[in-house]
Design a protein around this motif. Structure first.
Motif, PDB file in Angstrom:
ATOM      1  N   THR A   1     -17.897  10.238  16.300  1.00 46.86           N
ATOM      2  CA  THR A   1     -16.989   9.089  16.318  1.00 46.86           C
ATOM      3  C   THR A   1     -16.035   9.198  15.147  1.00 46.86           C
ATOM      4  N   VAL A   2     -14.809   8.762  15.394  1.00 46.80           N
ATOM      5  CA  VAL A   2     -13.747   8.920  14.406  1.00 46.80           C
ATOM      6  C   VAL A   2     -13.229   7.537  14.036  1.00 46.80           C
ATOM      7  N   CYS A   3     -13.018   7.292  12.758  1.00 43.24           N
ATOM      8  CA  CYS A   3     -12.383   6.036  12.378  1.00 43.24           C
ATOM      9  C   CYS A   3     -11.396   6.262  11.252  1.00 43.24           C
ATOM     10  N   ILE A   4     -10.457   5.345  11.179  1.00 41.72           N
ATOM     11  CA  ILE A   4      -9.478   5.353  10.095  1.00 41.72           C
ATOM     12  C   ILE A   4      -9.801   4.159   9.211  1.00 41.72           C
ATOM     13  N   VAL A   5      -9.893   4.391   7.923  1.00 44.16           N
ATOM     14  CA  VAL A   5     -10.253   3.308   7.012  1.00 44.16           C
ATOM     15  C   VAL A   5      -9.294   3.343   5.836  1.00 44.16           C
ATOM     16  N   ASN A   6      -8.999   2.169   5.328  1.00 46.61           N
ATOM     17  CA  ASN A   6      -8.159   2.100   4.136  1.00 46.61           C
ATOM     18  C   ASN A   6      -8.965   1.503   3.001  1.00 46.61           C
TER      19      ASN A   6
ATOM     20  N   ASN B   1       0.815  -1.204   0.000  1.00 46.22           N
ATOM     21  CA  ASN B   1       0.000   0.000   0.000  1.00 46.22           C
ATOM     22  C   ASN B   1       0.854   1.262   0.000  1.00 46.22           C
ATOM     23  N   ASN B   2       1.873   1.277   0.843  1.00 44.53           N
ATOM     24  CA  ASN B   2       2.769   2.438   0.889  1.00 44.53           C
ATOM     25  C   ASN B   2       3.436   2.685  -0.447  1.00 44.53           C
ATOM     26  N   THR B   3       3.968   1.598  -1.016  1.00 44.05           N
ATOM     27  CA  THR B   3       4.741   1.744  -2.235  1.00 44.05           C
ATOM     28  C   THR B   3       3.836   2.092  -3.408  1.00 44.05           C
ATOM     29  N   TYR B   4       2.635   1.526  -3.395  1.00 45.33           N
ATOM     30  CA  TYR B   4       1.666   1.834  -4.442  1.00 45.33           C
ATOM     31  C   TYR B   4       1.385   3.335  -4.478  1.00 45.33           C
ATOM     32  N   GLN B   5       1.252   3.924  -3.309  1.00 44.58           N
ATOM     33  CA  GLN B   5       0.996   5.369  -3.262  1.00 44.58           C
ATOM     34  C   GLN B   5       2.127   6.149  -3.923  1.00 44.58           C
ATOM     35  N   LEU B   6       3.357   5.678  -3.700  1.00 49.43           N
ATOM     36  CA  LEU B   6       4.508   6.415  -4.207  1.00 49.43           C
ATOM     37  C   LEU B   6       4.728   6.204  -5.701  1.00 49.43           C
TER      38      LEU B   6
ATOM     39  N   ASN C   1      -1.512   8.952   2.770  1.00 51.75           N
ATOM     40  CA  ASN C   1      -0.976   7.666   2.302  1.00 51.75           C
ATOM     41  C   ASN C   1      -2.065   6.619   2.064  1.00 51.75           C
ATOM     42  N   GLY C   2      -3.151   7.009   1.496  1.00 50.59           N
ATOM     43  CA  GLY C   2      -4.194   6.046   1.167  1.00 50.59           C
ATOM     44  C   GLY C   2      -5.158   5.741   2.307  1.00 50.59           C
ATOM     45  N   LEU C   3      -4.875   6.251   3.482  1.00 52.66           N
ATOM     46  CA  LEU C   3      -5.805   6.071   4.596  1.00 52.66           C
ATOM     47  C   LEU C   3      -6.725   7.273   4.676  1.00 52.66           C
ATOM     48  N   LEU C   4      -7.973   7.011   5.050  1.00 54.78           N
ATOM     49  CA  LEU C   4      -8.916   8.105   5.227  1.00 54.78           C
ATOM     50  C   LEU C   4      -9.288   8.224   6.693  1.00 54.78           C
ATOM     51  N   CYS C   5      -9.475   9.432   7.130  1.00 54.43           N
ATOM     52  CA  CYS C   5     -10.003   9.680   8.467  1.00 54.43           C
ATOM     53  C   CYS C   5     -11.452  10.118   8.290  1.00 54.43           C
ATOM     54  N   LEU C   6     -12.366   9.329   8.833  1.00 52.93           N
ATOM     55  CA  LEU C   6     -13.791   9.637   8.715  1.00 52.93           C
ATOM     56  C   LEU C   6     -14.338  10.049  10.072  1.00 52.93           C
ATOM     57  N   VAL C   7     -15.250  10.993  10.044  1.00 56.16           N
ATOM     58  CA  VAL C   7     -15.899  11.410  11.284  1.00 56.16           C
ATOM     59  C   VAL C   7     -17.404  11.290  11.079  1.00 56.16           C
TER      60      VAL C   7
ATOM     61  N   SER D   1       3.886  11.365  10.236  1.00 56.18           N
ATOM     62  CA  SER D   1       5.228  11.892  10.292  1.00 56.18           C
ATOM     63  C   SER D   1       6.187  10.788   9.890  1.00 56.18           C
ATOM     64  N   LYS D   2       6.933  11.037   8.823  1.00 54.08           N
ATOM     65  CA  LYS D   2       7.862  10.009   8.356  1.00 54.08           C
ATOM     66  C   LYS D   2       8.960   9.790   9.375  1.00 54.08           C
ATOM     67  N   SER D   3       9.454  10.880   9.959  1.00 59.49           N
ATOM     68  CA  SER D   3      10.588  10.730  10.864  1.00 59.49           C
ATOM     69  C   SER D   3      10.186   9.987  12.131  1.00 59.49           C
ATOM     70  N   ALA D   4       8.973  10.185  12.590  1.00 61.12           N
ATOM     71  CA  ALA D   4       8.576   9.544  13.844  1.00 61.12           C
ATOM     72  C   ALA D   4       7.724   8.307  13.608  1.00 61.12           C
ATOM     73  N   ASN D   5       7.496   7.940  12.330  1.00 61.18           N
ATOM     74  CA  ASN D   5       6.737   6.718  12.022  1.00 61.18           C
ATOM     75  C   ASN D   5       5.351   6.674  12.648  1.00 61.18           C
ATOM     76  N   VAL D   6       4.642   7.739  12.627  1.00 61.54           N
ATOM     77  CA  VAL D   6       3.342   7.718  13.297  1.00 61.54           C
ATOM     78  C   VAL D   6       2.238   8.337  12.438  1.00 61.54           C
ATOM     79  N   TYR D   7       1.023   7.894  12.726  1.00 66.91           N
ATOM     80  CA  TYR D   7      -0.179   8.520  12.176  1.00 66.91           C
ATOM     81  C   TYR D   7      -0.960   9.114  13.334  1.00 66.91           C
TER      82      TYR D   7
END
Lengths: 398, 163
Positions: free
Chosen positions: A170-175, A74-79, A139-145, A204-210
């Protein structure tokens, strides 16, 4: 692969058992068996397929299903993806999560042809009535509220006290590419006298977080008559936090445009404080807010200004004027002097789009800026070299 | 390298079925694999390419000569690549993508994999299985479920009547 670790923690929630099955063996030279194409070559082909085709390939066999569902893929596909895929939804539609036809993907092909496809992300964990909106993507993930629909409001009456809406979001992350379900975030922190809540989603790429950012703007009553505005924020790190974390930052604007725009680990909101436009920028890794310079002579109504990313730069459309739309681009990040402007005269804009704010969506293959109107699906593109607008095919998805 | 002498250097490439091909070094070094061999001093003799057959290598060399004859004009190169690949069938494309992968020719790799993607974009799941030689390892129930889940991706798929 900077994001791989957290993608895995996220995706393990979606697919408990992901095993990448590879068959890395060189093919013999015989022309008849294609079956032994090495995985690296298969991937090169997959990276060039439009989204709906790549998802259909999950039906071919289990190893392809696993390969495509792999977080690394998924990551590489985005790039590597030569196409642009944009998921949009009509924020105004009341959505039954089991029948969410208000989502659609715009796929932009190599010749900049646009294909809209309605699609149904699997939102079963997100069920129950409400209004679902996309509040961020990364990166292909969506944040839905999802916001509850108040009974009075569904009958057309505006409800002034909106606390029960904002406190029950309510908040969710969906791919939608992995399409395996969604990650539900814990309940948001309750507050009183809320004026507005906006969201942002970034990595954040440097901190590896969403992380999901939630800005809360509320009234605080002072004495008998007066009130002032108080701003605060909440933050949630996917795969790490078990509840929202509060943060205080006086630079959060009093009014902001609903969706944060994510660029290089920083989420941006267009906002204003008492009619002076500003951009609030929140650094995902450092968890620190900041204000960055806006173009000179921007219109004074932030509601007419929409942020986006264009060719890797922060850009915005200023729809304040009756005669023109200004498209600004910040060519060097954070540098006030680097904003450049292109002007689109309204008479260049097709008449059915002319009277709506133009929302920049994305960069096309040829470098043009794709825009739409706020509601509805009409699209136009802007060619910065020829200073020309072109209308995209009118299509109806719903 | 070649530029020192002023006269174009010619390389001899050998396919895995022992066909020999002559090609200008300037064209052949589009392949990083060949360029590395040249830099390692293999250029004097015959360069064996163990993973490419004669038919495919002939095609790759046609491409090398064609593309290197075009000056730095990305649009013209692109239209050459499009034309070059336009009449190739799926099996030929598959051989070429393997050759491009082995020879480490990124421009050919990109073009051929994009062409394969374009060919298979609207093809049925059955077509893809046949052409890629993939065995369907879903049970009928699993297959029905996975197709149902991704039903929206089946719109516009060509009917499954070609080979």
């Amino acid at each position: 692969m900077p994001n791989q670790h957290l993608f895995i923690s996220l995706c393990n929630l979606i697919f408990p058992c992901l095993n990448l099955i590879t068959h890395e063996q060189e093919s013999s030279s015989s022309s008849t068996t294609v079956s032994q194409l090495p995985t690296s070559v298969i991937l090169q082909i997959f990276f060039k397929l439009p989204t709906h085709s790549i998802i259909r390939c999950k039906c071919v066999c289990k190893s392809w299903h696993n390969l495509i569902s792999e977080p690394y893929f998924n990551n590489t596909y985005q790039l590597n993806y030569p196409f642009t895929s944009i998921v949009r939804s009509d924020h105004k539609t009341i959505t039954n999560p089991l029948d969410h036809q208000s989502f659609y993907i715009l796929e932009i092909g190599l010749n900049d042809e646009v294909t809209p496809t309605p699609f149904s992300p699997n939102l079963l964990d997100f069920s129950g009535d409400g209004i679902i909106g996309i509040t961020g993507s990364c990166n292909g993930l969506l944040c839905l509220v999802k916001s509850p629909q108040l009974e009075n409001e569904s009958r057309g009456n505006y409800v002034h006290n909106r606390d029960s809406i904002y406190n029950n979001q309510t908040v969710c992350i969906v791919n939608p590419l992995l399409a395996g379900g969604c990650v539900l975030l814990p309940d948001v922190t309750r507050a009183e006298n809320i004026r507005d809540v906006v969201y942002g989603f970034g990595s954040s790429k440097s901190a590896n977080v969403y992380k999901v950012i939630r800005l809360v703007i509320k009234y605080v009553f002072v004495g008998v008559v007066g009130h002032e505005i108080q701003v605060s924020g909440e933050i949630f790190t996917i795969g790490v936090d078990s509840k929202w974390r509060f943060f205080k930052d006086s630079s959060i604007p009093c009014y902001t445009f609903p969706c944060g725009v994510s660029l290089d680990g920083i989420v941006h909101w267009m906002g204003d404080d008492r009619r002076s436009g500003l951009i609030y920028a929140f650094d995902i890794a450092r968890e620190k807010g900041n204000r960055i310079p806006i173009p000179p002579g921007l219109g004074d109504d932030a509601g007419n200004i929409v942020l986006a990313v264009w060719n890797g730069n922060l850009c915005l459309t200023d729809n304040s004027s009756e005669f023109q739309v200004d498209v600004w681009k910040m060519n060097r990040y954070g540098v006030a002097d680097s904003w450049t402007r292109d002007i689109i005269l309204k008479n260049q804009i097709p008449s059915d789009l002319r009277n709506f704010p133009l929302i920049p969506i994305t960069t096309l293959m040829n470098g043009d800026l794709l825009m739409s109107r706020v509601y509805g699906q009409s699209l136009i593109s802007f060619d910065p070299k020829r200073k020309k607008c072109r209308k995209y095919g009118d299509f109806v998805v719903m | 390298m070649a530029a020192e002498t002023g006269t174009p250097t010619t390389l001899t490439l050998k396919s895995n079925d022992d066909e020999l091909f002559s090609v200008a070094e300037s064209a052949a070094i589009l392949s990083v694999t060949i360029r590395n061999m040249v830099e390692d001093g293999c250029a004097g003799g015959v360069i064996p390419l163990d993973n490419v057959d004669g038919k495919t290598l002939a095609s790759v060399i046609t491409y090398m000569n064609g593309i290197s004859a075009i000056p730095a004009d990305e649009e013209k190169k692109k239209s050459y690549r499009d034309k070059f690949l336009s009449d190739k069938d799926f099996e030929t494309l598959a051989d070429m993508v393997l050759a491009a992968n082995y020879l480490n020719m990124s421009c050919l790799m990109d073009a051929v994999s994009a062409k394969i993607a374009q060919v298979m974009e609207k093809k049925s799941v059955g077509w893809v299985r046949r052409k890629f030689g993939i065995e369907n390892d879903y049970t009928p129930e699993e297959e029905a479920a996975v197709k149902e889940e991704h039903k929206w991706t089946f719109e516009g798929v060509e009917t499954d009547d070609d080979n």
